[in-house]
Design a protein around this motif. Structure first.
Motif, PDB file in Angstrom:
ATOM      1  N   ASP A   6      32.653  39.512  36.726  1.00  0.00           N
ATOM      2  CA  ASP A   6      33.389  38.404  36.433  1.00  0.00           C
ATOM      3  C   ASP A   6      34.963  39.043  36.914  1.00  0.00           C
ATOM      4  N   TRP A   7      35.343  39.693  36.523  1.00  0.00           N
ATOM      5  CA  TRP A   7      36.988  40.201  36.832  1.00  0.00           C
ATOM      6  C   TRP A   7      37.205  40.288  38.198  1.00  0.00           C
ATOM      7  N   LEU A   8      36.205  40.961  38.856  1.00  0.00           N
ATOM      8  CA  LEU A   8      36.491  41.047  40.440  1.00  0.00           C
ATOM      9  C   LEU A   8      36.177  39.955  41.121  1.00  0.00           C
ATOM     10  N   THR A  65      41.382  39.355  47.962  1.00  0.00           N
ATOM     11  CA  THR A  65      42.027  40.722  48.249  1.00  0.00           C
ATOM     12  C   THR A  65      40.903  41.463  49.094  1.00  0.00           C
ATOM     13  N   VAL A  66      39.668  41.464  48.467  1.00  0.00           N
ATOM     14  CA  VAL A  66      38.681  42.276  48.858  1.00  0.00           C
ATOM     15  C   VAL A  66      38.317  41.734  50.154  1.00  0.00           C
ATOM     16  N   GLU A  67      37.933  40.459  50.414  1.00  0.00           N
ATOM     17  CA  GLU A  67      37.719  39.751  51.622  1.00  0.00           C
ATOM     18  C   GLU A  67      38.493  39.783  52.747  1.00  0.00           C
ATOM     19  N   ALA A  79      47.016  39.827  43.734  1.00  0.00           N
ATOM     20  CA  ALA A  79      46.842  41.426  43.506  1.00  0.00           C
ATOM     21  C   ALA A  79      48.140  42.048  42.973  1.00  0.00           C
ATOM     22  N   PHE A  80      49.537  41.878  43.562  1.00  0.00           N
ATOM     23  CA  PHE A  80      50.392  42.338  42.935  1.00  0.00           C
ATOM     24  C   PHE A  80      50.643  42.109  41.376  1.00  0.00           C
ATOM     25  N   THR A  81      50.464  41.180  41.014  1.00  0.00           N
ATOM     26  CA  THR A  81      50.211  40.959  39.253  1.00  0.00           C
ATOM     27  C   THR A  81      49.038  41.785  38.841  1.00  0.00           C
TER      28      THR A  81
END
Length: 445
Positions: free
Chosen positions: A51-53, A60-62, A180-182
Motif C-alpha cells: 500500500d505504501w509503495l 517515481t518507480v514508473e 519523492a522528496f517529501t
C-alpha cells in the motif's frame, strides 16, 4: 534485456535516488513476479509495504523504469511471500524495442525526453531556451528556474532534458518529484539520518524538482527546500522547479519559498497552438517511422485538446494499429484513434486546470491554495468535488492527475469525488446553479 535484469537496474537507480533507510525499508527485498501487457508486477513482503509503495512511490518507480527501458510502462505491487517460487527464465523478456533504445548507459533518461527532441513553439520558447542554457552552462543568476503550465505540456520533458545535458558534462544531478522528496525526508527523519538527506541534495550541482504543488500543506518539506535553495545559491549551483500551478496559486507554500522563486526566472508554458501541435505530431510520427498525410495531421491537431500527452497517445495508438494489424493511417483511423484515446471531444484551450480551480474557488469564496491543499475542512469538500469533476470532464485530466492537483489525493478519492459531484448536479438545484456559474466563468477566459 530480460525483465529481471531491468528490475535490478531500476533498484540500482532508486537506491541512488533514495536514502539508505528508505530504500532498505520499502524496496530492497522486492522481486519481479511477472511482465505482461507492458506492466511490471512486483512482489513485496506485506500488504503494508504494498500500500505504501502503490500510494507514494509508484510514480517515481514508473518514471525511473521508463528512463531505463526507453518507453512508458506501468508497475503493479502485489504481496508475494518469499516461499513462493518465481520462474522468470523463459516467459518474461522485454520487447525488442527495449534493446534497441538502450544500447548504452548514455540513454538512461526517457526516450523522447531530451532537449533536442523537445518541440518548441511560441508557447514554450523561453522555457526551452532557458533549459538549453542551463544544460550548456549553469546559470546561478537565474536560479531557481521555475517552469509552470497545465498538465501534459512538457515540463517533465524539459527537466529530463536538463538532467541529460548536465549528466554528459559530469555535473552531479538529482531529479525527483516533490512527492519523492517529501517521502525521503520523512524516512530520513524517522531513521535519524536527516544530515545525510541534507548533504545529498545541498551538495549536488543541479537539483530538479517536479510537481512542487505537492508541497502545499507540507511545512517541513517547504522549509527543507528553502534551506536547500539558500545553500545551493551560496555555492552558485542550479535549482529548477516545475509545477502545474502558477506562483499565485502556490501562495499557500509561504512567502519564504515564493519570494526565492520570484528572485530567479519564472517561465510559463502555454497550451500549444494548432501549428505547434502539427509540429509535435510530425515529430512523434517521424520517431516511430509512421507516415501521416497532411489531412490526418490537420485533423488530429484541430480535434485533440492541446495536451502533448494526448497527441503522443494518439500517434502511439495509430502506430500500434499500423504495425500490429497492418492497418493504414487513414482519416477514418485517425478519428477512431482520437475517440479511443481521449474518450471525448477536445475542450476549449481556455479550459486549463488552473482556470477551472480559480473559477471554482471564486464561486465558492475560497482560495485556489485551499482547494489544492491537504485540508479536510468541510467548507472545501463540495467545491473540491466540483473542481475534480470539471477537471475530468472539461480539461480531460486523468484521475491520478486530478488527485495530484488537489492535495495529493489518490485516484480512488478523485473518482469518488467525481461521482458525488454528479449526484449533486442531478439532485441539488443550488449546486447546479453554482456549477453553471463556474462554467460560464471558464468560458469567458
Amino acid at each position: 534485456m530480460k525483465a529481471e535484469q531491468t528490475w535490478r537496474a531500476v533498484l540500482g537507480e532508486l537506491e541512488m535516488q533514495m536514502s539508505q533507510a528508505s530504500f532498505s525499508t520499502w524496496l530492497r527485498d522486492s522481486k519481479l513476479i511477472a511482465f505482461e501487457d507492458n506492466v511490471f508486477v512486483v512482489g513485496v513482503e506485506s500488504g503494508f509495504i504494498k500500500d505504501w509503495l502503490q500510494g507514494r512511490m509508484r510514480n517515481t518507480v514508473e518514471r525511473t523504469l521508463a528512463g531505463i527501458v526507453g518507453q512508458e510502462t506501468e508497475v503493479s505491487f502485489v504481496v508475494w511471500p518469499e516461499s513462493d517460487p518465481i520462474d522468470l527464465s523463459s516467459k518474461i523478456v522485454l520487447p525488442d524495442i527495449v534493446e534497441k533504445t538502450r544500447p548504452s548507459l548514455d540513454v538512461s533518461s526517457k526516450r523522447m525526453m531530451t532537449l533536442e527532441n523537445f518541440v518548441s513553439g511560441p508557447e514554450n520558447l523561453l522555457a526551452h531556451a532557458a533549459s538549453q542554457a542551463i544544460s550548456e552552462q549553469l546559470n546561478p543568476a537565474q536560479s531557481p528556474l521555475f517552469v509552470y503550465g497545465d498538465v501534459g505540456l512538457g515540463k517533465t520533458h524539459l527537466l529530463s532534458g536538463i538532467k541529460k545535458g548536465c549528466d554528459t558534462k559530469g555535473f552531479q544531478v538529482h531529479m525527483l518529484a516533490a512527492e519523492a522528496f517529501t517521502n525521503e525526508l520523512i524516512s530520513a527523519i524517522k531513521a535519524g539520518s536527516g544530515s545525510l538527506f541534507r548533504d545529498k541534495y545541498r551538495s549536488c550541482d543541479v537539483l530538479l524538482v517536479d510537481d512542487i504543488q505537492f508541497f502545499l500543506g507540507k511545512k517541513s518539506s517547504v522549509e527543507e527546500l528553502v534551506h536547500t535553495i539558500d545553500q545551493m545559491h551560496a555555492r552558485n549551483r542550479q535549482i529548477v522547479l516545475a509545477s502545474n500551478l502558477s506562483l499565485k496559486s502556490l501562495s499557500g507554500l509561504g512567502r519564504s519559498l515564493c519570494s526565492r522563486v520570484e528572485a530567479g526566472l519564472v517561465v510559463q508554458i502555454s497550451k500549444p497552438s494548432t501549428e505547434t501541435r502539427k509540429k509535435i505530431l510530425r515529430s512523434k510520427a517521424s520517431s516511430l517511422s509512421l507516415d501521416l498525410s497532411e489531412d490526418v495531421v490537420s485533423y488530429l491537431a484541430e480535434s485533440l485538446q492541446p495536451n502533448v500527452r494526448a497527441l503522443e497517445g494518439v500517434i502511439n495508438h495509430l502506430s500500434a494499429r499500423a504495425r500490429l494489424l497492418g492497418q493504414p493511417v487513414s482519416l477514418t483511423a485517425a478519428r477512431q484513434a482520437t475517440e479511443h484515446v481521449s474518450g471525448h471531444k477536445a475542450s476549449s484551450p481556455s479550459m486549463s486546470s488552473e482556470h477551472i480551480i480559480e473559477a471554482v474557488a471564486t464561486e465558492f469564496n475560497v482560495t485556489p491554495s485551499e482547494l489544492c491543499s491537504k485540508s479536510r475542512a468541510r467548507r472545501l469538500t463540495v467545491p473540491r468535488q466540483l473542481a475534480m469533476l470539471l477537471l475530468k470532464d472539461t480539461a480531460g485530466c486523468s484521475l491520478s492527475q486530478i488527485g495530484s492537483l488537489l492535495g495529493g489525493r489518490d485516484h480512488t478519492t478523485a473518482r469518488y469525488s467525481c461521482e458525488k459531484a454528479r449526484i449533486l448536479l442531478s439532485s441539488d438545484d443550488g449546486f447546479r446553479a453554482k456549477a453553471d456559474e463556474v462554467i460560464l466563468a471558464i468560458n469567458k477566459v
